[in-house]
Design an enzyme around this catalytic site. Structure first.
Site, PDB file in Angstrom:
ATOM      1  N   GLY A 125      -5.891  -3.928   7.604  1.00 40.56           N
ATOM      2  CA  GLY A 125      -6.867  -2.972   7.394  1.00 40.56           C
ATOM      3  C   GLY A 125      -8.084  -3.155   8.644  1.00 40.56           C
ATOM      4  O   GLY A 125      -8.519  -2.165   9.092  1.00 40.56           O
ATOM      5  N   THR A 173       0.997  -1.180   0.014  1.00 38.03           N
ATOM      6  CA  THR A 173      -0.139  -0.122  -0.044  1.00 38.03           C
ATOM      7  C   THR A 173       0.902   1.198  -0.040  1.00 38.03           C
ATOM      8  O   THR A 173       1.768   1.269   0.598  1.00 38.03           O
ATOM      9  CB  THR A 173      -0.864   0.196   1.161  1.00 38.03           C
ATOM     10  N   GLY A 179      -1.366  -1.184   6.700  1.00 37.31           N
ATOM     11  CA  GLY A 179      -1.325  -2.614   7.429  1.00 37.31           C
ATOM     12  C   GLY A 179      -2.644  -3.267   7.341  1.00 37.31           C
ATOM     13  O   GLY A 179      -3.371  -3.130   6.336  1.00 37.31           O
TER      14      GLY A 179
HETATM   15  N1  ASP Z   1      -4.276  -1.325   4.562  1.00 44.10           N
HETATM   16  C1  ASP Z   1      -4.449  -2.245   3.325  1.00 44.10           C
HETATM   17  C2  ASP Z   1      -5.791  -3.041   3.596  1.00 44.10           C
HETATM   18  O1  ASP Z   1      -6.312  -3.562   4.617  1.00 44.10           O
HETATM   19  C3  ASP Z   1      -3.417  -3.297   3.008  1.00 44.10           C
HETATM   20  C4  ASP Z   1      -1.851  -2.672   3.820  1.00 44.10           C
HETATM   21  O2  ASP Z   1      -1.862  -1.541   3.635  1.00 44.10           O
HETATM   22  O3  ASP Z   1      -1.195  -3.520   3.710  1.00 44.10           O
HETATM   23  O4  ASP Z   1      -6.473  -3.015   2.582  1.00 44.10           O
END
Ligand code: ASP
Length: 337
Positions: free
Chosen positions: A258, A204, A256
């Site tokens: 989510g 992300t 992270g």
């Molecule tokens: N936050 C994103 C999600 O959960 C994934 C990530 O940031 O690694 O879709």
């Protein structure tokens, strides 16, 4: 390794990775002279990113990609452009780069498609825009920006969001434009093993900035997590979860797991702690991420306050990250650099 000019060493010492939870200075202690004219801070995802798992070539490619994004945003800020334009400009090259899980190179859903999420927020007026589950907009951050600027709404989802993007003249692509071989192999592995590893969702991207007028902004965009169910929406397009900006307080972009970031409302929690409890952005971010960890999640944030002080805070083993201001540029990847 932190890469930046020696002239900027003093700034490195005030804005440092705080995965080790170093005490941050209190808000209000930055003198006028210490305030940067402008500053941009970015991330390209957090996760288990270990030096032994990253070839020198791949490390160099990530570093170059981070530098390209930083330079794109800095070009806006240097010219007196807005923080909102800068975070958007920084995010676009990362959406276009297959190294990151955003735009081209986004992870596959369980249905072997791509569903992309993005959000952007302006700290000056707390205007915001977001799209969730888009399948055809080449650059989802532009769709989020269009929602903010050209609609009376804050968020569009699914086919309506793609249709809105088309209506405002954004470039649309076939969903297969987002395909990459590496992400397809990841999908096959996750479906076969019925479990995701950490790399199946990191990548992300996001940015926060302060411009020459002191305005803050934040932006975040993602493909989500590998083999996510059709229709699953994470934190990235949610204002207050992954993205928040409020002038004189702080701007946040998160990455992270989510589901945990949504439940802690990470971005807004950080800004509220700064505003109401007078915490530094570093301390506030650490506190929010501690809540994420207590619930079982991991990830990280980039944060900047109204004086331009910034932090990278993460509870994972690494986060692609970087900062640029008039004094120079730095990038880092691993937990300890
Ligand atoms: N936050 C994103 C999600 O959960 C994934 C990530 O940031 O690694 O879709």
């Amino acid at each position: 390794m932190l890469r930046r000019s020696l002239a900027a060493l003093a700034i490195v010492l005030t804005g440092c990775a705080t995965s080790l939870a170093e005490p941050a200075e209190e808000v209000g202690m930055v003198s006028e002279a210490d305030r940067p004219e402008w500053r941009l801070v970015i991330h390209g995802g957090a996760g288990v990113i270990l030096r032994e798992n990253l070839t020198p070539e791949r490390e160099a490619a990530y570093t170059a990609a981070l530098e390209t994004a930083l330079e794109a945003g800095a070009a806006v800020l240097r010219d007196g452009g807005s923080a909102v334009d800068a975070v958007q400009a920084a995010v676009i090259p990362m959406e276009d780069d297959p190294l990151f899980n955003a735009g081209h190179g986004a992870v596959f859903t369980a249905a072997a498609e791509h569903e992309l999420d993005a959000s952007i927020m302006s700290g000056a007026d707390r205007d915001a825009g977001a799209v969730a589950g888009v399948k055809r907009v080449k650059n989802p951050i532009l769709a989020a920006r269009a929602v903010m600027d050209q609609s009376e709404h804050v968020m569009f989802a699914g086919s309506g969001a793609d249709a809105f993007a088309e209506l405002v003249g954004l470039e649309l692509v076939e969903n297969s434009y987002f395909d990459t071989e590496g992400r397809r192999l990841s999908l096959e592995r996750v479906l076969r093993e019925r479990s995701r590893n950490d790399a199946d969702r990191h990548g992300t991207v996001g940015a926060v900035a302060i411009d020459q007028d002191g305005n803050l902004a934040a932006a975040t965009t993602t493909g989500g997590m590998t083999a996510k169910a059709a229709g699953r929406i994470g934190d990235s397009p949610l204002i207050g979860a992954a993205t928040y900006a409020q002038n004189s307080v702080c701007a946040v972009s998160a990455t992270g797991h989510g589901e945990y970031f949504i439940r802690v409302a990470v971005a807004k929690t950080i800004c509220s702690r700064v505003e109401l409890a007078g915490e530094s952005v570093g301390a506030a971010a650490q506190s929010a991420l501690d809540q994420v960890a207590d619930l079982g999640g991991d990830g990280g944030v980039v944060v900047i306050d109204g004086d331009g002080r910034y932090e990278y805070v993460f509870n994972s083993k690494g986060m692609y990250r970087g900062m640029i201001d008039p004094e120079g540029m730095e990038t880092a990847i691993f937990e300890q650099e």
